[in-house]
Write an enzyme that holds these catalytic residues in place. Structure first.
Site, PDB file in Angstrom:
ATOM      1  N   CYS A 224      -4.732  57.162  17.033  1.00 31.58           N
ATOM      2  CA  CYS A 224      -4.999  58.062  15.911  1.00 31.58           C
ATOM      3  C   CYS A 224      -3.882  59.097  15.770  1.00 31.58           C
ATOM      4  O   CYS A 224      -2.819  58.782  15.261  1.00 31.58           O
ATOM      5  CB  CYS A 224      -6.386  58.684  16.063  1.00 31.58           C
ATOM      6  SG  CYS A 224      -7.032  59.277  14.494  1.00 31.58           S
TER       7      CYS A 224
ATOM      8  N   HIS B 179      -9.600  54.136  16.534  1.00 36.28           N
ATOM      9  CA  HIS B 179      -9.858  54.457  17.946  1.00 36.28           C
ATOM     10  C   HIS B 179     -10.394  53.222  18.672  1.00 36.28           C
ATOM     11  O   HIS B 179     -11.612  53.027  18.740  1.00 36.28           O
ATOM     12  CB  HIS B 179     -10.895  55.572  18.051  1.00 36.28           C
ATOM     13  CG  HIS B 179     -10.394  56.903  17.596  1.00 36.28           C
ATOM     14  ND1 HIS B 179      -9.776  57.792  18.445  1.00 36.28           N
ATOM     15  CD2 HIS B 179     -10.419  57.495  16.383  1.00 36.28           C
ATOM     16  CE1 HIS B 179      -9.439  58.878  17.773  1.00 36.28           C
ATOM     17  NE2 HIS B 179      -9.809  58.729  16.524  1.00 36.28           N
TER      18      HIS B 179
ATOM     19  N   GLU C  32     -10.708  52.771  21.688  1.00 38.10           N
ATOM     20  CA  GLU C  32     -11.450  53.148  22.908  1.00 38.10           C
ATOM     21  C   GLU C  32     -12.962  53.143  22.713  1.00 38.10           C
ATOM     22  O   GLU C  32     -13.703  53.100  23.688  1.00 38.10           O
ATOM     23  CB  GLU C  32     -10.974  54.519  23.423  1.00 38.10           C
ATOM     24  CG  GLU C  32     -11.336  55.736  22.580  1.00 38.10           C
ATOM     25  CD  GLU C  32     -10.282  56.089  21.535  1.00 38.10           C
ATOM     26  OE1 GLU C  32      -9.525  55.183  21.127  1.00 38.10           O
ATOM     27  OE2 GLU C  32     -10.220  57.258  21.109  1.00 38.10           O
TER      28      GLU C  32
HETATM   29  N1  GLN Z   1      -5.705  65.068  13.220  1.00 41.96           N
HETATM   30  C1  GLN Z   1      -5.460  63.744  12.770  1.00 41.96           C
HETATM   31  C2  GLN Z   1      -6.194  63.438  11.473  1.00 41.96           C
HETATM   32  O1  GLN Z   1      -7.127  64.086  11.128  1.00 41.96           O
HETATM   33  C3  GLN Z   1      -5.833  62.722  13.820  1.00 41.96           C
HETATM   34  C4  GLN Z   1      -7.300  62.697  14.142  1.00 41.96           C
HETATM   35  C5  GLN Z   1      -7.623  62.007  15.437  1.00 41.96           C
HETATM   36  O2  GLN Z   1      -6.774  61.843  16.298  1.00 41.96           O
HETATM   37  N2  GLN Z   1      -8.874  61.643  15.621  1.00 41.96           N
HETATM   38  O3  GLN Z   1      -5.835  62.505  10.780  1.00 41.96           O
END
Ligand code: GLN
Length: 534
Positions: free
Chosen positions: A382, A508, A510
């Site tokens: 992400c 994600h 994970e």
């Molecule tokens: N801050 C980034 C976004 O909002 C990544 C978010 C995250 O890593 N879950 O896109």
């Protein structure tokens, strides 16, 4: 008909009730029953999505886009079941719904009260999940410690619920701690007795006790607990500290936990099939080597903040017969590139996980630069993927002030931009792009080979995305966009195929790794890490 198992905790918090609930779920699943777990959290936040990872640990995301307590991650991993928004209930969400109904006039002039209106709403959340999943068993864990003021409505709702469904249809398990006094060499049962007394004062008699302890409970102490707490001797279960949480189901099986629960619920026991789980634990206990994986993030002081990432790495380690040693790196310590090099030199792989806000970003960019330049296997998650794109734009494309609009409102090169659908979003609670979306993989790419599939579904939690205006330039400079949303509008995976493993995803992964089924992207990372000698 669904049978209900309530799990409460006493004496201290952080007893591992979640692991106990997940383990019992596993033991019932191993007997062929369908199971769902539910978590009740007594805090006022509507969901944990707005809470700091320092306070509350990771926010776990389900397929249907709920931002939930990290215990749901344990439940999914142990029982191999996909849960959803009905599986995590907070006081905040209960009160919000009741107050909305009151404002609409649904209560027809009645005085709205904790009993019956709040407790009815809690009971309807129990039944809502039953209706959605129709499980054989529904395991409901109540967060907090018995005696807390804020959990009282939940406890009262359980008392009513148990009475309504009747004997044999619902049981209570109370988890407590037996402290060990080194001076007298004894495990003490008194705090557990008191805790059960408090539970009884609320009208709940537990049928089963699970006692956390650092050593074996002598027979005499078990008998004492049974006598004072009015449970049968066989229902006093010992839960010893284990090296791995995945050993807990087997330790509980040895004490016939599922058998005791089934007896109380008047269901005939069945032979469990725990062969694969036993094999898994064998692998966990007998690693042939160790792989050091660095995690460079900003919440590194609390490992629970990245619990699914850590578990996913471990799962991939089990499959490769290696123990995973995590080296926590505070990304702020990497802002100096020399320091960053020093910190990474004994790592065989590095993960840059998700996160929010500008703090530590320059350090993360250095970590990724180091990984790219030294061919250190890298997985970006992400924010980690967004940083990989920024780093490539800056240091390979030469777009010196490439940045994300999250960190700089007006960069010359906004390679990461706010998603169009996010531009008019107001407020922070539950407003990100959340949950499972499909992603189409580029044929022949590393990601495609890792998954062995053309289309995958993965969970998301973000507001920003790769700015499509830069995709051509970045691709021409060698960054491969190997996963895109089905409409081709959103970059989901980037990779550098010439390196051992340099893969980063907007989603994600994970949240979908399971101990018996490690996630392809984590598996790939650890396989590549095995080739790194330090
Ligand atoms: N801050 C980034 C976004 O909002 C990544 C978010 C995250 O890593 N879950 O896109």
């Amino acid at each position: 008909m669904t049978k209900y198992i309530f799990i409460t905790g006493g004496v201290v918090s952080s007893l591992g009730k979640g692991i106990v609930a997940a383990s019992l779920g596993k033991l019932l699943r191993a007997r062929g029953f369908s199971v769902i777990n539910q978590k009740f959290d007594p805090y006022i936040n509507v969901d944990p999505g707005t809470m700091s990872p320092f306070q509350h640990g990771e926010v776990f995301v389900t397929d249907d886009g709920a931002e939930t307590d990290l215990d749901l991650g344990h439940y999914e991993r142990f029982t191999d079941t996909n849960l959803g928004k009905y599986n995590n209930v907070t006081s905040g969400s209960v009160y919000q719904h009741v107050i909305e109904k009151e404002r609409r006039g649904d209560y027809l002039g009645a005085t709205v009260q904790v009993i019956p209106h709040i407790t009815n709403e809690i009971k309807s959340r129990i039944l809502g999940a039953t209706k959605q999943f129709s499980p054989d068993f529904q395991l409901i864990e109540i967060g907090g410690t018995i005696g807390d003021i804020e959990s009282l409505p939940f406890i009262e709702a359980i008392r009513q619920f148990k009475a309504e469904v009747g004997i044999g249809n619902a049981v209570s398990i109370h988890c407590t701690l037996l402290p060990y006094l080194p001076t007298s060499g004894e495990l003490k049962t008194k705090p557990s007795q008191h805790s059960v007394n408090v539970l009884r004062s609320y009208g709940i008699q537990p049928e089963i006790l699970v006692c956390r302890t650092s050593r074996a409970i002598p027979k005499t102490e078990k008998e004492k607990l049974a006598l004072f707490c009015s449970v049968s001797k066989e229902a006093v279960l010992e839960c010893r500290d284990m090296k791995s949480i995945y050993e807990v189901p087997l330790a509980m099986e040895e004490q016939n936990m599922a058998g005791v629960v089934l007896k109380a619920l008047q269901v005939p026991d069945k032979e469990p099939d725990l062969r694969n789980w036993k094999k898994l634990v064998e692998h966990i206990k007998n690693p042939k080597g160790t792989i050091t994986v660095a995690i460079a993030g900003k919440y590194t002081k609390l490992s629970d903040a990245y619990i699914s990432v850590v578990e996913s790495l471990k799962h991939a380690g089990y499959e490769n017969d290696v123990k995973i040693e995590i080296k926590w790196i505070n990304s702020e310590d990497c802002i100096d590139f020399k320091n960053c090099k020093e910190l990474l030199k004994d790592a065989q792989a590095v993960v840059v996980p998700g996160g929010f806000g500008v703090r530590g970003i320059e350090g993360k960019l250095n970590v990724i630069r180091y990984a790219r330049e030294h061919d250190l296997p890298f997985l970006g998650l992400c924010l980690g993927m967004q940083c990989a794109v920024i780093e490539y734009a800056r240091n390979v494309l030469g777009l010196k002030d490439a940045n994300s609009k999250e960190f700089d409102e007006h960069p010359t090169h906004p390679v990461i931009d706010l998603m169009l659908e996010q531009k008019n979003v107001q407020g922070y609670g539950g407003t990100m792009r959340l949950g499972a979306y499909d992603c189409v993989l580029k044929k022949g790419s590393i990601a495609h080979k890792a998954y062995g599939k053309d289309v995958i579904s993965e969970r998301h939690r973000h507001r920003y995305e790769v700015n499509n205006e830069y995709i051509k330039q970045l691709s021409d400079a060698g960054l491969v966009f190997s996963g895109m949303s089905p409409d081709g509008m959103l970059a989901e995976i980037v990779e550098l195929p010439k390196l051992k493993w340099f893969v980063a995803s907007q989603f994600h992964p994970e949240f979908k790794s399971r101990p018996e089924r490690p996630h392809p992207l984590f598996k790939g990372l650890i396989k590549a890490a095995l080739k790194v000698r330090i």
